[in-house]
Motif scaffolding. Structure first.
Motif, PDB file in Angstrom:
ATOM      1  N   ARG A  10       0.753  -1.364  -0.230  1.00  0.00           N
ATOM      2  CA  ARG A  10       0.085   0.452  -0.201  1.00  0.00           C
ATOM      3  C   ARG A  10       1.013   1.489  -0.112  1.00  0.00           C
ATOM      4  NH1 ARG A  10      -2.646  -2.493   4.672  1.00  0.00           N
ATOM      5  NH2 ARG A  10      -4.060  -3.682   3.894  1.00  0.00           N
ATOM      6  N   PRO A  11       1.330   1.910  -1.053  1.00  0.00           N
ATOM      7  CA  PRO A  11       2.408   2.882  -1.334  1.00  0.00           C
ATOM      8  C   PRO A  11       1.683   4.080  -1.133  1.00  0.00           C
ATOM      9  CG  PRO A  11       2.206   2.103  -3.668  1.00  0.00           C
ATOM     10  CD  PRO A  11       0.958   1.192  -2.372  1.00  0.00           C
ATOM     11  N   ALA A  12       0.465   3.759  -0.884  1.00  0.00           N
ATOM     12  CA  ALA A  12      -0.405   5.566  -0.808  1.00  0.00           C
ATOM     13  C   ALA A  12      -0.562   5.859   0.550  1.00  0.00           C
ATOM     14  CB  ALA A  12      -1.466   6.008  -1.438  1.00  0.00           C
ATOM     15  N   ALA A  13       0.043   7.302   1.552  1.00  0.00           N
ATOM     16  CA  ALA A  13      -0.358   7.142   2.426  1.00  0.00           C
ATOM     17  C   ALA A  13      -1.654   7.709   2.253  1.00  0.00           C
ATOM     18  CB  ALA A  13       0.574   8.550   3.385  1.00  0.00           C
ATOM     19  N   ASP A  14      -2.598   7.453   4.160  1.00  0.00           N
ATOM     20  CA  ASP A  14      -3.758   8.204   3.876  1.00  0.00           C
ATOM     21  C   ASP A  14      -3.777   9.727   3.993  1.00  0.00           C
ATOM     22  OD1 ASP A  14      -6.290   9.177   5.431  1.00  0.00           O
ATOM     23  OD2 ASP A  14      -6.462   7.397   6.481  1.00  0.00           O
ATOM     24  N   PRO A  15      -4.667   9.913   2.319  1.00  0.00           N
ATOM     25  CA  PRO A  15      -4.343  11.520   2.746  1.00  0.00           C
ATOM     26  C   PRO A  15      -4.308  12.967   3.850  1.00  0.00           C
ATOM     27  CG  PRO A  15      -6.011  10.473   1.323  1.00  0.00           C
ATOM     28  CD  PRO A  15      -5.994   9.483   2.170  1.00  0.00           C
ATOM     29  N   ARG A  16      -4.912  11.804   4.567  1.00  0.00           N
ATOM     30  CA  ARG A  16      -5.370  13.033   6.120  1.00  0.00           C
ATOM     31  C   ARG A  16      -3.983  13.372   6.599  1.00  0.00           C
ATOM     32  NH1 ARG A  16      -9.706   9.354   9.343  1.00  0.00           N
ATOM     33  NH2 ARG A  16      -7.772   7.937   8.469  1.00  0.00           N
ATOM     34  N   ALA A  17      -2.632  12.041   6.184  1.00  0.00           N
ATOM     35  CA  ALA A  17      -1.595  12.321   6.633  1.00  0.00           C
ATOM     36  C   ALA A  17      -1.169  13.862   5.842  1.00  0.00           C
ATOM     37  CB  ALA A  17      -1.258  11.044   7.233  1.00  0.00           C
ATOM     38  N   VAL A  18      -1.516  14.402   4.385  1.00  0.00           N
ATOM     39  CA  VAL A  18      -0.824  14.697   3.364  1.00  0.00           C
ATOM     40  C   VAL A  18      -0.959  15.794   3.901  1.00  0.00           C
ATOM     41  CG1 VAL A  18      -0.649  14.628   1.049  1.00  0.00           C
ATOM     42  CG2 VAL A  18      -0.997  12.440   2.607  1.00  0.00           C
ATOM     43  N   ILE A  19       0.180  16.629   3.823  1.00  0.00           N
ATOM     44  CA  ILE A  19       0.381  18.642   3.507  1.00  0.00           C
ATOM     45  C   ILE A  19       0.760  18.667   2.063  1.00  0.00           C
ATOM     46  CG2 ILE A  19       1.120  20.151   4.527  1.00  0.00           C
ATOM     47  CD1 ILE A  19       1.714  18.090   7.038  1.00  0.00           C
ATOM     48  N   CYS A  20       0.337  19.228   1.265  1.00  0.00           N
ATOM     49  CA  CYS A  20       0.911  19.204  -0.208  1.00  0.00           C
ATOM     50  C   CYS A  20       0.700  20.740  -0.426  1.00  0.00           C
ATOM     51  CB  CYS A  20      -0.246  18.943  -1.027  1.00  0.00           C
ATOM     52  SG  CYS A  20       0.886  17.952  -3.045  1.00  0.00           S
ATOM     53  N   GLY A  21       2.035  21.239  -1.269  1.00  0.00           N
ATOM     54  CA  GLY A  21       1.768  22.442  -2.094  1.00  0.00           C
ATOM     55  C   GLY A  21       1.791  22.244  -3.428  1.00  0.00           C
ATOM     56  N   ASP A  22       1.910  23.279  -3.753  1.00  0.00           N
ATOM     57  CA  ASP A  22       2.311  23.247  -5.718  1.00  0.00           C
ATOM     58  C   ASP A  22       3.024  22.706  -5.377  1.00  0.00           C
ATOM     59  OD1 ASP A  22       0.275  25.274  -5.523  1.00  0.00           O
ATOM     60  OD2 ASP A  22       1.147  26.775  -5.969  1.00  0.00           O
ATOM     61  N   TYR A  24       5.484  20.730  -3.062  1.00  0.00           N
ATOM     62  CA  TYR A  24       5.896  20.654  -1.982  1.00  0.00           C
ATOM     63  C   TYR A  24       5.036  19.870  -0.956  1.00  0.00           C
ATOM     64  CZ  TYR A  24       3.480  23.080   0.844  1.00  0.00           C
ATOM     65  OH  TYR A  24       2.534  24.055   1.447  1.00  0.00           O
ATOM     66  N   ARG A  25       5.006  18.228  -0.951  1.00  0.00           N
ATOM     67  CA  ARG A  25       4.156  17.590  -0.068  1.00  0.00           C
ATOM     68  C   ARG A  25       5.356  16.803   0.913  1.00  0.00           C
ATOM     69  NH1 ARG A  25       1.090  12.452  -3.141  1.00  0.00           N
ATOM     70  NH2 ARG A  25       3.692  11.310  -3.086  1.00  0.00           N
ATOM     71  N   VAL A  26       4.561  16.810   2.451  1.00  0.00           N
ATOM     72  CA  VAL A  26       4.909  16.424   3.718  1.00  0.00           C
ATOM     73  C   VAL A  26       3.778  15.411   4.239  1.00  0.00           C
ATOM     74  CG1 VAL A  26       5.293  17.174   6.383  1.00  0.00           C
ATOM     75  CG2 VAL A  26       6.349  18.832   3.711  1.00  0.00           C
ATOM     76  N   THR A  27       4.354  14.223   4.095  1.00  0.00           N
ATOM     77  CA  THR A  27       3.676  12.682   4.459  1.00  0.00           C
ATOM     78  C   THR A  27       4.333  12.732   6.413  1.00  0.00           C
ATOM     79  OG1 THR A  27       3.472  12.222   2.209  1.00  0.00           O
ATOM     80  CG2 THR A  27       2.410  10.676   3.996  1.00  0.00           C
ATOM     81  N   VAL A  28       2.795  12.956   6.772  1.00  0.00           N
ATOM     82  CA  VAL A  28       2.837  13.009   8.005  1.00  0.00           C
ATOM     83  C   VAL A  28       2.760  10.745   8.838  1.00  0.00           C
ATOM     84  CG1 VAL A  28       2.719  12.989  10.814  1.00  0.00           C
ATOM     85  CG2 VAL A  28       2.360  15.236   8.885  1.00  0.00           C
ATOM     86  N   LEU A  29       3.948  10.427   8.807  1.00  0.00           N
ATOM     87  CA  LEU A  29       3.652   8.445   8.703  1.00  0.00           C
ATOM     88  C   LEU A  29       3.666   7.906  10.344  1.00  0.00           C
ATOM     89  CD1 LEU A  29       6.369   7.835   6.238  1.00  0.00           C
ATOM     90  CD2 LEU A  29       3.896   7.781   5.684  1.00  0.00           C
ATOM     91  N   THR A  30       4.289   9.042  10.839  1.00  0.00           N
ATOM     92  CA  THR A  30       3.964   8.643  12.428  1.00  0.00           C
ATOM     93  C   THR A  30       4.508   9.856  12.814  1.00  0.00           C
ATOM     94  OG1 THR A  30       6.369   7.826  13.388  1.00  0.00           O
ATOM     95  CG2 THR A  30       5.117   6.339  11.695  1.00  0.00           C
ATOM     96  N   ASP A  31       4.202  10.343  13.954  1.00  0.00           N
ATOM     97  CA  ASP A  31       4.356  11.068  15.055  1.00  0.00           C
ATOM     98  C   ASP A  31       5.856  11.538  15.567  1.00  0.00           C
ATOM     99  OD1 ASP A  31       5.488   9.277  16.928  1.00  0.00           O
ATOM    100  OD2 ASP A  31       3.870  10.030  18.835  1.00  0.00           O
ATOM    101  N   ARG A  32       6.832  11.016  14.456  1.00  0.00           N
ATOM    102  CA  ARG A  32       8.346  10.370  15.036  1.00  0.00           C
ATOM    103  C   ARG A  32       8.681  10.246  13.452  1.00  0.00           C
ATOM    104  NH1 ARG A  32      10.812   9.369  19.715  1.00  0.00           N
ATOM    105  NH2 ARG A  32       9.014   8.892  21.331  1.00  0.00           N
ATOM    106  N   LEU A  33       7.181  10.455  12.854  1.00  0.00           N
ATOM    107  CA  LEU A  33       8.601  10.196  10.836  1.00  0.00           C
ATOM    108  C   LEU A  33       7.725  10.557  10.359  1.00  0.00           C
ATOM    109  CD1 LEU A  33      10.340   8.308   8.830  1.00  0.00           C
ATOM    110  CD2 LEU A  33       9.000   6.928   9.176  1.00  0.00           C
ATOM    111  N   LEU A  34       8.490  12.381   9.037  1.00  0.00           N
ATOM    112  CA  LEU A  34       7.884  12.677   8.227  1.00  0.00           C
ATOM    113  C   LEU A  34       8.827  11.940   6.927  1.00  0.00           C
ATOM    114  CD1 LEU A  34       8.052  16.205   9.913  1.00  0.00           C
ATOM    115  CD2 LEU A  34       6.120  14.436   9.831  1.00  0.00           C
ATOM    116  N   VAL A  59      -3.372   7.624  11.068  1.00  0.00           N
ATOM    117  CA  VAL A  59      -3.092   8.986  10.846  1.00  0.00           C
ATOM    118  C   VAL A  59      -2.495   9.986  12.465  1.00  0.00           C
ATOM    119  CG1 VAL A  59      -4.307  11.312  10.120  1.00  0.00           C
ATOM    120  CG2 VAL A  59      -4.446   9.307   8.658  1.00  0.00           C
ATOM    121  N   PRO A  60      -1.317   9.854  12.400  1.00  0.00           N
ATOM    122  CA  PRO A  60      -0.972  10.789  14.597  1.00  0.00           C
ATOM    123  C   PRO A  60      -1.417  12.069  14.505  1.00  0.00           C
ATOM    124  CG  PRO A  60       0.826  10.495  12.123  1.00  0.00           C
ATOM    125  CD  PRO A  60      -0.359  10.082  11.609  1.00  0.00           C
TER     126      PRO A  60
END
Length: 90
Positions: A10-22, A24-34, A59-60
Motif C-alpha cells: 500500500r504505497p499511498a499514505a492516508d490522504p489525511r496525513a498529507v500536506i501538499c502545496g504546488d 512540495y508534499r509532506v506526509t506525516v507517517l508517524t509522530d516521529r517520521l515525516l 494517522v497521528p
C-alpha cells in the motif's frame, strides 16, 4: 506462498496525513517520521520502493501552521519548519 501473501503493498499514505502545496508534499507517517518531497513541476508518485512498501499507517495527531515564511508541522515529537522551497544542505 507468494511475497504478496506476506506483505500487503500500500504505497499511498492516508490522504489525511498529507500536506501538499504546488511543489512540495509532506506526509506525516508517524509522530516521529515525516516524508518530505519537492518537485519543481509538482508531480508526486505513490509507488512502492525498496524502503517503503506500505505508507498506509494510522494517522497521528499533528498540526499545521501557515506563516508568511512557510509552514510549521508539529507532532508530539517533531517540529518541522519548512519554507516551501527546494531542499538544500543548509
Amino acid at each position: 506462498m507468494k511475497a504478496t501473501d506476506i506483505w500487503t503493498i500500500r504505497p499511498a499514505a492516508d490522504p489525511r496525513a498529507v500536506i501538499c502545496g504546488d511543489r512540495y508534499r509532506v506526509t506525516v507517517l508517524t509522530d516521529r517520521l515525516l516524508r518530505l518531497e519537492y518537485d519543481a513541476d509538482g508531480r508526486f508518485r505513490d509507488t512502492a520502493t525498496q524502503m517503503a512498501l506500505c505508507r498506509e499507517f494510522p494517522v497521528p495527531e499533528y498540526t499545521v501552521e501557515e506563516t508568511k515564511h512557510g509552514l510549521v508541522v508539529e507532532t508530539e515529537h517533531i517540529r518541522l519548519r519548512y519554507n516551501r522551497g527546494p531542499f538544500s544542505a543548509a
